[in-house]
Scaffold this motif. Structure first.
Motif, PDB file in Angstrom:
ATOM      1  N   THR A  70      24.430   4.426   3.005  1.00  0.00           N
ATOM      2  CA  THR A  70      25.346   4.526   4.153  1.00  0.00           C
ATOM      3  C   THR A  70      26.553   5.365   3.757  1.00  0.00           C
ATOM      4  O   THR A  70      27.079   6.145   4.551  1.00  0.00           O
ATOM      5  CB  THR A  70      25.780   3.114   4.614  1.00  0.00           C
ATOM      6  OG1 THR A  70      24.605   2.316   4.741  1.00  0.00           O
ATOM      7  CG2 THR A  70      26.497   3.166   5.944  1.00  0.00           C
ATOM      8  N   LYS A  71      26.973   5.230   2.496  1.00  0.00           N
ATOM      9  CA  LYS A  71      28.103   6.030   1.990  1.00  0.00           C
ATOM     10  C   LYS A  71      27.741   7.527   2.068  1.00  0.00           C
ATOM     11  O   LYS A  71      28.562   8.372   2.422  1.00  0.00           O
ATOM     12  CB  LYS A  71      28.388   5.597   0.542  1.00  0.00           C
ATOM     13  CG  LYS A  71      29.503   6.339  -0.123  1.00  0.00           C
ATOM     14  CD  LYS A  71      30.858   5.944   0.426  1.00  0.00           C
ATOM     15  CE  LYS A  71      31.932   6.889  -0.047  1.00  0.00           C
ATOM     16  NZ  LYS A  71      33.045   7.002   0.873  1.00  0.00           N
ATOM     17  N   GLU A  72      26.480   7.831   1.756  1.00  0.00           N
ATOM     18  CA  GLU A  72      26.034   9.230   1.820  1.00  0.00           C
ATOM     19  C   GLU A  72      26.038   9.718   3.278  1.00  0.00           C
ATOM     20  O   GLU A  72      26.399  10.865   3.569  1.00  0.00           O
ATOM     21  CB  GLU A  72      24.635   9.347   1.188  1.00  0.00           C
ATOM     22  CG  GLU A  72      23.984  10.721   1.298  1.00  0.00           C
ATOM     23  CD  GLU A  72      24.758  11.853   0.632  1.00  0.00           C
ATOM     24  OE1 GLU A  72      25.558  11.581  -0.289  1.00  0.00           O
ATOM     25  OE2 GLU A  72      24.575  13.026   1.065  1.00  0.00           O
ATOM     26  N   ILE A  73      25.668   8.829   4.205  1.00  0.00           N
ATOM     27  CA  ILE A  73      25.717   9.198   5.630  1.00  0.00           C
ATOM     28  C   ILE A  73      27.162   9.542   5.985  1.00  0.00           C
ATOM     29  O   ILE A  73      27.445  10.532   6.667  1.00  0.00           O
ATOM     30  CB  ILE A  73      25.191   8.046   6.519  1.00  0.00           C
ATOM     31  CG1 ILE A  73      23.711   7.814   6.240  1.00  0.00           C
ATOM     32  CG2 ILE A  73      25.434   8.342   8.006  1.00  0.00           C
ATOM     33  CD1 ILE A  73      23.133   6.579   6.909  1.00  0.00           C
ATOM     34  N   GLU A  74      28.091   8.703   5.509  1.00  0.00           N
ATOM     35  CA  GLU A  74      29.507   8.949   5.789  1.00  0.00           C
ATOM     36  C   GLU A  74      29.922  10.328   5.238  1.00  0.00           C
ATOM     37  O   GLU A  74      30.594  11.104   5.923  1.00  0.00           O
ATOM     38  CB  GLU A  74      30.362   7.842   5.148  1.00  0.00           C
ATOM     39  CG  GLU A  74      31.841   8.016   5.417  1.00  0.00           C
ATOM     40  CD  GLU A  74      32.681   6.900   4.807  1.00  0.00           C
ATOM     41  OE1 GLU A  74      33.102   6.018   5.554  1.00  0.00           O
ATOM     42  OE2 GLU A  74      32.899   6.909   3.580  1.00  0.00           O
ATOM     43  N   SER A  75      29.495  10.627   4.011  1.00  0.00           N
ATOM     44  CA  SER A  75      29.860  11.935   3.412  1.00  0.00           C
ATOM     45  C   SER A  75      29.283  13.072   4.245  1.00  0.00           C
ATOM     46  O   SER A  75      29.943  14.082   4.484  1.00  0.00           O
ATOM     47  CB  SER A  75      29.311  12.066   1.997  1.00  0.00           C
ATOM     48  OG  SER A  75      29.789  11.027   1.233  1.00  0.00           O
ATOM     49  N   ARG A  76      28.047  12.917   4.686  1.00  0.00           N
ATOM     50  CA  ARG A  76      27.429  13.987   5.487  1.00  0.00           C
ATOM     51  C   ARG A  76      28.150  14.150   6.817  1.00  0.00           C
ATOM     52  O   ARG A  76      28.314  15.259   7.315  1.00  0.00           O
ATOM     53  CB  ARG A  76      25.940  13.703   5.717  1.00  0.00           C
ATOM     54  CG  ARG A  76      25.153  13.822   4.437  1.00  0.00           C
ATOM     55  CD  ARG A  76      23.676  13.611   4.645  1.00  0.00           C
ATOM     56  NE  ARG A  76      23.026  13.550   3.342  1.00  0.00           N
ATOM     57  CZ  ARG A  76      21.720  13.550   3.143  1.00  0.00           C
ATOM     58  NH1 ARG A  76      20.897  13.575   4.169  1.00  0.00           N
ATOM     59  NH2 ARG A  76      21.229  13.500   1.929  1.00  0.00           N
ATOM     60  N   PHE A  77      28.555  13.030   7.394  1.00  0.00           N
ATOM     61  CA  PHE A  77      29.259  13.105   8.677  1.00  0.00           C
ATOM     62  C   PHE A  77      30.615  13.798   8.488  1.00  0.00           C
ATOM     63  O   PHE A  77      31.002  14.671   9.274  1.00  0.00           O
ATOM     64  CB  PHE A  77      29.439  11.698   9.279  1.00  0.00           C
ATOM     65  CG  PHE A  77      30.215  11.750  10.552  1.00  0.00           C
ATOM     66  CD1 PHE A  77      29.678  12.370  11.674  1.00  0.00           C
ATOM     67  CD2 PHE A  77      31.493  11.246  10.627  1.00  0.00           C
ATOM     68  CE1 PHE A  77      30.416  12.484  12.852  1.00  0.00           C
ATOM     69  CE2 PHE A  77      32.237  11.344  11.795  1.00  0.00           C
ATOM     70  CZ  PHE A  77      31.685  11.970  12.906  1.00  0.00           C
ATOM     71  N   ILE A  78      31.317  13.417   7.418  1.00  0.00           N
ATOM     72  CA  ILE A  78      32.627  14.042   7.157  1.00  0.00           C
ATOM     73  C   ILE A  78      32.434  15.550   6.919  1.00  0.00           C
ATOM     74  O   ILE A  78      33.253  16.366   7.366  1.00  0.00           O
ATOM     75  CB  ILE A  78      33.350  13.344   5.986  1.00  0.00           C
ATOM     76  CG1 ILE A  78      33.789  11.940   6.441  1.00  0.00           C
ATOM     77  CG2 ILE A  78      34.565  14.147   5.508  1.00  0.00           C
ATOM     78  CD1 ILE A  78      34.341  11.046   5.359  1.00  0.00           C
ATOM     79  N   ALA A  79      31.338  15.921   6.266  1.00  0.00           N
ATOM     80  CA  ALA A  79      31.072  17.354   6.046  1.00  0.00           C
ATOM     81  C   ALA A  79      30.910  18.076   7.397  1.00  0.00           C
ATOM     82  O   ALA A  79      31.387  19.207   7.575  1.00  0.00           O
ATOM     83  CB  ALA A  79      29.829  17.538   5.190  1.00  0.00           C
ATOM     84  N   PHE A  80      30.287  17.401   8.349  1.00  0.00           N
ATOM     85  CA  PHE A  80      30.114  17.989   9.691  1.00  0.00           C
ATOM     86  C   PHE A  80      31.485  18.212  10.349  1.00  0.00           C
ATOM     87  O   PHE A  80      31.783  19.274  10.878  1.00  0.00           O
ATOM     88  CB  PHE A  80      29.233  17.058  10.547  1.00  0.00           C
ATOM     89  CG  PHE A  80      29.186  17.434  11.998  1.00  0.00           C
ATOM     90  CD1 PHE A  80      28.326  18.427  12.460  1.00  0.00           C
ATOM     91  CD2 PHE A  80      30.028  16.811  12.918  1.00  0.00           C
ATOM     92  CE1 PHE A  80      28.313  18.793  13.809  1.00  0.00           C
ATOM     93  CE2 PHE A  80      30.023  17.172  14.259  1.00  0.00           C
ATOM     94  CZ  PHE A  80      29.162  18.166  14.700  1.00  0.00           C
TER      95      PHE A  80
END
Ligand SMILES: Cc1ncc(COP(=O)(O)O)c(C=O)c1O
Length: 391
Positions: A70-80
């Motif tokens: 889920t932390k990785e999802i957060e990182s990917r979302f922040i990258a977006f």
């Protein structure tokens, strides 16, 4: 796991009773899907947000090592978000619950970095800044607006002084969707070495696409070198579920001044206001961003702007007038007694908001609002305005 208290099937009667109670109370709510909420900046979440949300109910991003996925999802979302706002490589994103927490966090950073207490902001700023003043013992230096309901630069310059901790620009005001002259404000803040926060809670998911659709709107993001932080909400025009916003911050190290050591949990430090926080809205917002992509958001903004233009034409035909030519999908409609009209519309099942300060009602043409819904609404508005002597 076979614990009896976990098995809903063990006590189906009780389960049914509970849902009967929940359902009957839910029926009292207005729903975005009805199309009758015309005054909210939140939205009926995209269906993929709904699906993603329920899969992440038990995640806690306050203890990220328990949920590295889920932390990785957060990182990917922040990258977006970072890409959308042209953030530099030095930037960092902080997930927040929405515009209020985004603004609080930004001003907390500005106060810690500067050690100062005054916040210079336009009269149109969201009421979350009142909370900031009270919470952090800061003084709000309100700047009058121009005739276009945006920050008056000359007046702003007069309010800046040696105890100024931050200047606020609004990219999509709550009342009218107006955009402050962010490029000029950015220049002044650069010259004066001031922390410049842009509240794009509503406009952050609109302005980038308006630009691509060739609407004339000013720059508002990290392309302007004076912009220090930007708040942007997924639960508004990001078409996702409550509660989710992002605060993008130009320099990663600025987060240190609002970080604390976090014993008892697996990460060493925690920054920001919240401790335990759900990964569900993050997964939902990321799913929407992946599903729609840049083109999908642009199409959505185009459709919202088409409906806004259509609504403006319809109200003008009735003999009512907009407060300003809408910059985005927010339309202020001038009235003599807005409270009266809002009350009467409410009684007929329509929710719109009043802005007493501007003697208007505010319509927000969110993605779920179609021209057909406007066609249903206009005769109700007309009849109400006739009965109340507005027409
Ligand atoms: C410009 C702006 N900033 C901040 C907020 C506060 O956002 P939230 O209610 O999600 O905390 C709003 C809410 O409408 C807003 O329009």
């Amino acid at each position: 796991m076979n614990y009896p208290f976990l098995m809903l099937s063990n006590n189906r009667k009780k389960r049914d009773e509970i849902f009967k109670e929940l359902d009957s109370l839910q029926q009292r709510d207005f729903s975005f899907s009805s199309g009758h909420i015309l005054g909210s900046m939140c939205t009926q979440p995209h269906p993929i947000a709904h699906e993603a949300y329920i899969r992440f109910l038990e995640t806690n991003l306050g203890d990220p090592e328990l949920c590295p996925g889920t932390k990785e999802i957060e990182s990917r979302f922040i990258a977006f978000i970072s890409k959308l706002l042209h953030a530099p490589k030095t930037a960092v994103g902080q997930i927040v619950s929405g515009g209020t927490e985004g603004n609080i966090t930004a001003i907390w950073i500005a106060k810690q970095l500067s050690g100062k207490h005054d916040v210079v902001l336009p009269e149109s700023a969201h009421f979350s800044f009142q909370k900031i003043a009270s919470l952090m013992d800061m003084k709000l230096m309100e700047v009058p607006l121009t005739n276009d309901y945006i920050m008056d630069i000359q007046q702003m310059k007069k309010k800046i002084h040696k105890d100024t901790a931050a200047v606020i620009g609004i990219a999509g005001s709550t009342e009218l969707g107006a955009i402050d002259p962010i490029p000029e404000m950015s220049e002044i803040c650069t010259d004066e070495h001031l922390f410049f926060h842009v509240d794009a809670a509503f406009g952050g998911f609109v302005i980038p696409f308006l630009k691509e659709l060739r609407y004339k709107v000013p720059d508002f993001d990290f392309q302007l070198k004076g912009v220090c932080s930007v708040s942007i909400d997924s639960h508004k025009m990001g078409f996702s579920a409550i509660p989710l916003g992002t605060l993008m911050i130009r320099q990663r190290q600025w987060l240190d001044c609002i970080s604390v050591e976090s014993p008892y949990i697996s990460s060493e430090k925690q920054s920001g206001i919240l401790g335990t926080r759900s990964g569900a809205p993050v997964a939902a917002a990321y799913a929407v961003a992946r599903y729609l992509g840049h083109t999908g958001y642009r199409n959505m903004v185009k459709s919202c702007m088409d409906v806004t233009k259509y609504t403006e034409e319809q109200i003008t035909e009735l003999g009512l007038s907009p407060v300003i030519k809408p910059t985005m999908n927010v339309l202020g409609v001038k009235l003599k007694k807005p409270s009266r009209i809002v009350k009467k519309l409410f009684e007929q099942g329509w929710r719109v908001n009043k802005v007493d300060r501007l003697s208007c009602i505010r319509l927000v043409l969110m993605p779920q609002i179609t021209k057909q819904i406007i066609d249903e609404f206009i005769p109700v508005l007309q009849k109400t305005c006739e009965e109340e002597g507005e027409l």
